[in-house]
Design a protein around this motif. Structure first.
Motif, PDB file in Angstrom:
ATOM      1  N   ARG A 133      -5.148  11.805   1.831  1.00  0.00           N
ATOM      2  CA  ARG A 133      -4.808  10.967   0.674  1.00  0.00           C
ATOM      3  C   ARG A 133      -4.665   9.492   1.055  1.00  0.00           C
ATOM      4  N   ILE A 134      -4.002   9.219   2.168  1.00  0.00           N
ATOM      5  CA  ILE A 134      -3.716   7.834   2.559  1.00  0.00           C
ATOM      6  C   ILE A 134      -4.863   7.234   3.373  1.00  0.00           C
ATOM      7  N   LEU A 135      -5.519   8.060   4.172  1.00  0.00           N
ATOM      8  CA  LEU A 135      -6.615   7.607   5.026  1.00  0.00           C
ATOM      9  C   LEU A 135      -7.859   8.434   4.715  1.00  0.00           C
ATOM     10  N   PRO A 136      -8.420   8.284   3.519  1.00  0.00           N
ATOM     11  CA  PRO A 136      -9.520   9.165   3.107  1.00  0.00           C
ATOM     12  C   PRO A 136     -10.748   9.032   4.003  1.00  0.00           C
ATOM     13  N   ARG A 141      -2.798  -7.245  10.758  1.00  0.00           N
ATOM     14  CA  ARG A 141      -3.979  -8.007  11.170  1.00  0.00           C
ATOM     15  C   ARG A 141      -5.237  -7.551  10.438  1.00  0.00           C
ATOM     16  N   ARG A 142      -5.218  -6.337   9.911  1.00  0.00           N
ATOM     17  CA  ARG A 142      -6.422  -5.749   9.319  1.00  0.00           C
ATOM     18  C   ARG A 142      -6.061  -5.159   7.962  1.00  0.00           C
ATOM     19  N   PRO A 143      -6.851  -5.451   6.932  1.00  0.00           N
ATOM     20  CA  PRO A 143      -6.428  -5.100   5.572  1.00  0.00           C
ATOM     21  C   PRO A 143      -6.319  -3.603   5.292  1.00  0.00           C
ATOM     22  N   ARG A 144      -7.117  -2.773   5.983  1.00  0.00           N
ATOM     23  CA  ARG A 144      -7.071  -1.328   5.690  1.00  0.00           C
ATOM     24  C   ARG A 144      -6.973  -0.525   6.985  1.00  0.00           C
ATOM     25  N   ALA A 145      -6.077  -0.950   7.853  1.00  0.00           N
ATOM     26  CA  ALA A 145      -5.878  -0.258   9.118  1.00  0.00           C
ATOM     27  C   ALA A 145      -4.430   0.206   9.216  1.00  0.00           C
ATOM     28  N   TRP A 146      -4.257   1.414   9.781  1.00  0.00           N
ATOM     29  CA  TRP A 146      -2.939   2.033   9.830  1.00  0.00           C
ATOM     30  C   TRP A 146      -2.724   2.701  11.186  1.00  0.00           C
ATOM     31  N   THR A 147      -1.466   2.729  11.605  1.00  0.00           N
ATOM     32  CA  THR A 147      -1.051   3.541  12.743  1.00  0.00           C
ATOM     33  C   THR A 147      -0.252   4.721  12.209  1.00  0.00           C
ATOM     34  N   ASP A 162       5.145  19.220   8.266  1.00  0.00           N
ATOM     35  CA  ASP A 162       5.532  20.549   8.734  1.00  0.00           C
ATOM     36  C   ASP A 162       6.134  20.528  10.135  1.00  0.00           C
ATOM     37  N   LEU A 163       5.687  19.610  10.982  1.00  0.00           N
ATOM     38  CA  LEU A 163       6.104  19.610  12.381  1.00  0.00           C
ATOM     39  C   LEU A 163       6.886  18.362  12.770  1.00  0.00           C
ATOM     40  N   GLY A 164       7.525  17.736  11.792  1.00  0.00           N
ATOM     41  CA  GLY A 164       8.323  16.550  12.112  1.00  0.00           C
ATOM     42  C   GLY A 164       8.332  15.559  10.964  1.00  0.00           C
ATOM     43  N   THR A 165       8.396  14.284  11.302  1.00  0.00           N
ATOM     44  CA  THR A 165       8.377  13.200  10.318  1.00  0.00           C
ATOM     45  C   THR A 165       7.204  12.286  10.618  1.00  0.00           C
ATOM     46  N   ALA A 166       6.363  12.073   9.624  1.00  0.00           N
ATOM     47  CA  ALA A 166       5.201  11.198   9.775  1.00  0.00           C
ATOM     48  C   ALA A 166       5.501   9.837   9.174  1.00  0.00           C
ATOM     49  N   GLU A 167       4.958   8.804   9.822  1.00  0.00           N
ATOM     50  CA  GLU A 167       5.056   7.449   9.287  1.00  0.00           C
ATOM     51  C   GLU A 167       3.694   6.781   9.407  1.00  0.00           C
ATOM     52  N   PHE A 168       3.209   6.253   8.301  1.00  0.00           N
ATOM     53  CA  PHE A 168       1.957   5.504   8.261  1.00  0.00           C
ATOM     54  C   PHE A 168       2.325   4.024   8.187  1.00  0.00           C
ATOM     55  N   VAL A 169       1.985   3.278   9.233  1.00  0.00           N
ATOM     56  CA  VAL A 169       2.382   1.875   9.344  1.00  0.00           C
ATOM     57  C   VAL A 169       1.147   0.990   9.229  1.00  0.00           C
ATOM     58  N   PRO A 170       1.081   0.112   8.226  1.00  0.00           N
ATOM     59  CA  PRO A 170      -0.091  -0.757   8.094  1.00  0.00           C
ATOM     60  C   PRO A 170      -0.142  -1.810   9.189  1.00  0.00           C
ATOM     61  N   ASP A 171      -1.350  -2.169   9.592  1.00  0.00           N
ATOM     62  CA  ASP A 171      -1.560  -3.220  10.590  1.00  0.00           C
ATOM     63  C   ASP A 171      -1.706  -4.544   9.836  1.00  0.00           C
ATOM     64  N   ASP A 211      -8.838   2.390  11.294  1.00  0.00           N
ATOM     65  CA  ASP A 211      -9.296   1.260  10.488  1.00  0.00           C
ATOM     66  C   ASP A 211     -10.340   1.798   9.525  1.00  0.00           C
ATOM     67  N   LEU A 212      -9.980   1.890   8.262  1.00  0.00           N
ATOM     68  CA  LEU A 212     -10.879   2.489   7.270  1.00  0.00           C
ATOM     69  C   LEU A 212     -12.160   1.686   7.091  1.00  0.00           C
ATOM     70  N   ASP A 213     -12.109   0.395   7.350  1.00  0.00           N
ATOM     71  CA  ASP A 213     -13.296  -0.443   7.211  1.00  0.00           C
ATOM     72  C   ASP A 213     -14.158  -0.455   8.473  1.00  0.00           C
ATOM     73  N   ARG A 214     -13.549  -0.180   9.624  1.00  0.00           N
ATOM     74  CA  ARG A 214     -14.277  -0.197  10.897  1.00  0.00           C
ATOM     75  C   ARG A 214     -13.908   1.031  11.716  1.00  0.00           C
ATOM     76  N   PRO A 215     -14.489   2.185  11.382  1.00  0.00           N
ATOM     77  CA  PRO A 215     -14.126   3.413  12.108  1.00  0.00           C
ATOM     78  C   PRO A 215     -14.521   3.396  13.572  1.00  0.00           C
ATOM     79  N   THR A 216     -15.354   2.448  13.977  1.00  0.00           N
ATOM     80  CA  THR A 216     -15.703   2.341  15.395  1.00  0.00           C
ATOM     81  C   THR A 216     -14.692   1.504  16.176  1.00  0.00           C
TER      82      THR A 216
END
Length: 287
Positions: free
Chosen positions: A112-115, A25-31, A14-23, A43-48
């Motif tokens: 959906r992408i980062l539940p 180095r980490r199997p389930r981490a995104w910027t 709604d307010l621009g263009t979003a991009e989800f970029v996988p890291d 980081d879905l596996d390490r929220p801390t």
């Protein structure tokens, strides 16, 4: 046989263009980036795990709100990838959290992408941060309710004027319990004009205020993030514990400016008001 990880996901929101970029180095981490500007790291596996410096500084404030691991009531104004709500849920199980996010399409994509973890008590509302902080009675059940309010509201890499004023800060103060803390993330340029004005603005509303940042940033030498923390009570910021929490989070990389040092930091800056900002808001109540 080599395997490849997930690909970047780009979409209009709604307010621009979003991009989800996988890291890689980490199997389930995104910027998460909005219009090319990094907003959140999850980081879905390490929220801390908090990749961004400013997030670690906000988390240090979270760590001293009450006793470590004690559940709290938190309000997050601005959602992004929900990095800090995930951190609170992981470090303080049972915490009741509300997130106010203006961008409905982005919120759906993040869900959906980062539940979120299934056991996290995180309520995401689509709405306006200013209206949430300043809504008048009869919707008054949240007055004095929250142990923590975090504001991280940006559009096009800028803090909207309506969430930078004395009137907004007064609304936030009304939402906090007497022992609660307010945390504000500010992105600023060398010279720190915005950070100084925000420090002056919060000092006009809250009894105890501190500024946290990288030493070079606080000397006005570089672009970056400054975190402000505030308490409604005189002496309400646990400065010693917060300093220790920052040291644990960053190995001494952050400096806390408080008390007399804050006078020097503010350097004559004046509080920012709705009138000065030219803010004209529609009423949020009905007759």
């Amino acid at each position: 046989m080599a395997t490849t990880g997930p690909s970047s996901i780009m979409m209009p929101v709604d307010l621009g263009t979003a991009e989800f970029v996988p890291d890689p180095r980490r199997p389930r981490a995104w910027t998460l980036l909005i219009d090319g500007v990094a907003q959140s790291y999850v980081d879905l596996d390490r929220p801390t795990h908090l990749e961004f410096e400013y997030a670690r500084r906000v988390a240090a404030v979270v760590d001293v709100v009450t006793r470590r691991a004690e559940a709290i009531r938190a309000l997050h104004l601005g959602g992004g990838g929900l990095t800090l709500p995930r951190y609170v849920a992981a470090t303080r199980p049972g915490s009741a959290q509300r997130v106010v996010e203006r961008d409905a399409t982005l919120s759906e994509a993040v869900g959906r992408i980062l539940p979120l973890p299934g056991d996290a008590r995180i309520e995401v509302l689509i709405g306006d941060a200013r209206e949430e902080a300043t809504r008048p009675d009869p919707v008054g059940e949240d007055r004095g309710r929250f142990d923590l309010v975090v504001a991280d509201v940006y559009q096009a890499a800028q803090m909207p004027a309506q969430v930078a004023t004395v009137e907004f800060a007064e609304g936030v103060r009304g939402l906090l319990a007497d022992t609660g803390l307010y945390v504000l993330n500010v992105t600023d340029l060398p010279g720190l004009t915005l950070s100084r004005v925000q420090a002056a603005t919060l000092r006009g509303v809250f009894a105890d205020v501190a500024v946290i940042g990288q030493p070079g940033m606080l000397r006005g030498r570089r672009f970056g993030n400054v975190v402000l923390a505030a308490s409604p009570r005189p002496g309400g910021l646990p400065v010693s514990r917060l300093t220790a929490a920052l040291r644990d989070a960053e190995g001494g990389g952050a400096r806390l400016v408080h008390a007399a040092e804050l006078d020097d930091f503010v350097a004559g800056a004046r509080p920012f008001t709705d009138s000065a900002a030219g803010v004209r808001l529609r009423p949020t109540w009905r007759d």
